[in-house]
Design an enzyme around this catalytic site. Structure first.
Site: not given
Ligand code: CTP
Length: 401
Positions: A207-210, A275
């Site tokens: 995943g990512n930090r969005s 994102a």
């Protein structure tokens, strides 16, 4: 909000005059220059010293200065102002304004003013509903004056009902909306938001930090202008406040692509704030992967580029907006994304700027259009920034119609 606006605050003699101090402070904080004119009776409720200190201007009340004989020019004051707010507006002051009974400086200033005038009535409930007061309010309205409606609640008399002066915050908000009217956007909007989660196995993902905060703030601002908004959202903890916004929840880039592709043909505007993970595990495991070797290799496959794929299908009347987060060659990279993804605008945020980017409540961006015009927007809250982005969109969309 009220940057550089010149505002006369007229205070008449009612108990709500004590709130004028807060009102002056809020007006000054919003960027306005404030000059206070008060009726002689209002001075019993709040001192001119308080108001002159807060407004940084001397307070006017009499027709002339008794010691020097200098005349206080209501004509100059009336011509100086961008708006005249009378708060509190008592039954007496509204009656005098409606019938040109010019026996104090507040009323002569009112009669000389060429700017918009706002009355914020305040009185006891029976006075407020008396036919004579109602008639005067209607008379003032019919002449183009604005009435900031009184609120309902406990009154100074101890009775409960309608007649409380609108809160200072509401008065400032009314003025701000008057000077910065909201644009309308009669459009269907697709907005992607949040991160995507790409499954490694049933319990793990890439995943990512969005946080989705920027996308959701834009969706709210769009809906506020009247747009019909559908968010295709990755996993986020933010939620929509405006219940008219439709939210379709997805996890992976592939799901986001499929959901967006269904909506895109019928939308007027597409805003790609998500994102999206560029890659996902090619062979996600059906069972939880057990720890065994010293290293684990994951083979990643490229995900669909949602903005680019839909950009290929974009018609001449559709508008699309992309987002880019760059760490180097920011403007060049953003411009090349405008052409590779067929965007009309790209909103560029840089991780190099303090307070900008993922997870924060603020952001600092540049909006670049396909003709390479760059609009630099200073650091502000994501809500305020969302409004700026929506203003640009409204202007573009409404001009094109
Ligand atoms: N985008 C998208 N689908 C993807 C990747 C990106 O819709 N698979 C959209 C984003 O929502 C954003 C824009 O494309 O509006 C640019 O995203 P960004 O991640 O900066 O672009 P990439 O093409 O992934 O380029 P980079 O190599 O810089 O990551």
């Amino acid at each position: 909000m009220l940057d550089g606006k010149r505002i006369i605050l007229g205070i008449s003699g009612g108990i709500a005059a004590y709130k004028a101090a807060i009102l002056v402070r809020l007006l000054v904080k919003a960027g306005a220059e404030v000059r206070v004119v008060m009726t002689p009776f209002a001075k019993n409720f709040i001192t001119p010293l308080t108001l002159s200190t807060l407004s940084k201007n001397s307070v006017l009340s009499e027709f002339y200065k008794a010691d020097s004989g200098d005349w206080n020019s209501h004509v100059d004051l009336g011509l100086w102002a961008d708006a005249f707010v009378i708060a509190p507006a008592t039954a007496n002051t509204m009656a005098k304004a409606a019938h040109a009974v010019a026996d104090n400086l507040l009323i002569t200033t009112y009669l000389s003013a060429r700017c918009p005038v706002f009355f914020a009535p305040a009185m006891d409930l029976d006075m407020f509903r008396h036919p004579a007061v109602c008639h005067n309010i209607e008379l003032l309205k019919s002449r183009g004056n604005h009435i900031i409606d009184a609120e309902t609640g406990e009154l100074a008399s101890g009775l409960d009902g309608k007649g409380r002066m609108a809160e200072p915050e509401t008065i400032v908000q009314t003025l701000s909306e008057f000077f910065n009217p909201k644009q309308t956007l009669n459009a269907k909007v697709l907005l992607t938001a949040g991160p995507t989660y790409e499954a490694i196995d049933p319990v793990r993902f890439i995943g990512n930090r969005s946080s989705g905060k920027m996308g959701y703030a834009i969706a709210e601002a769009l809906a506020e202008c009247g747009a019909h908004v559908t968010i295709v959202s990755g996993p986020v903890s933010v939620s929509v406040k405006n219940q008219k916004i439709k939210v379709i929840r997805v996890e992976s880039a592939q799901e986001m692509f499929e959901a967006s592709a269904k909506i895109f043909p019928n939308c007027d505007i597409a805003v790609f704030t998500a994102a999206v993970a560029d890659y996902s595990p090619q062979f996600p495991a059906n069972q939880k992967i057990k720890k065994s070797e010293q290293s684990l290799n994951l083979v990643l496959k490229k995900n669909p580029d949602i903005a680019a794929e839909l950009g290929k299908l974009k018609s001449d009347t559709q508008i699309s907006v992309g987002f880019a987060l760059e760490t180097e060659n920011e403007i060049e990279n953003a411009k090349s994304k405008i052409s590779s993804k067929n965007f009309d605008f790209i909103v560029l945020n840089s991780l190099n700027d303090a307070g900008a980017g993922f997870g924060t409540d603020t952001n600092k961006v540049k909006i670049i259009d396909k003709h390479n015009t760059i609009l630099d927007i200073e650091l502000k809250s994501k809500q305020e920034l969302a409004q700026d982005i929506v203003d640009v969109l409204c202007e573009h969309f409404n001009r094109q119609k």
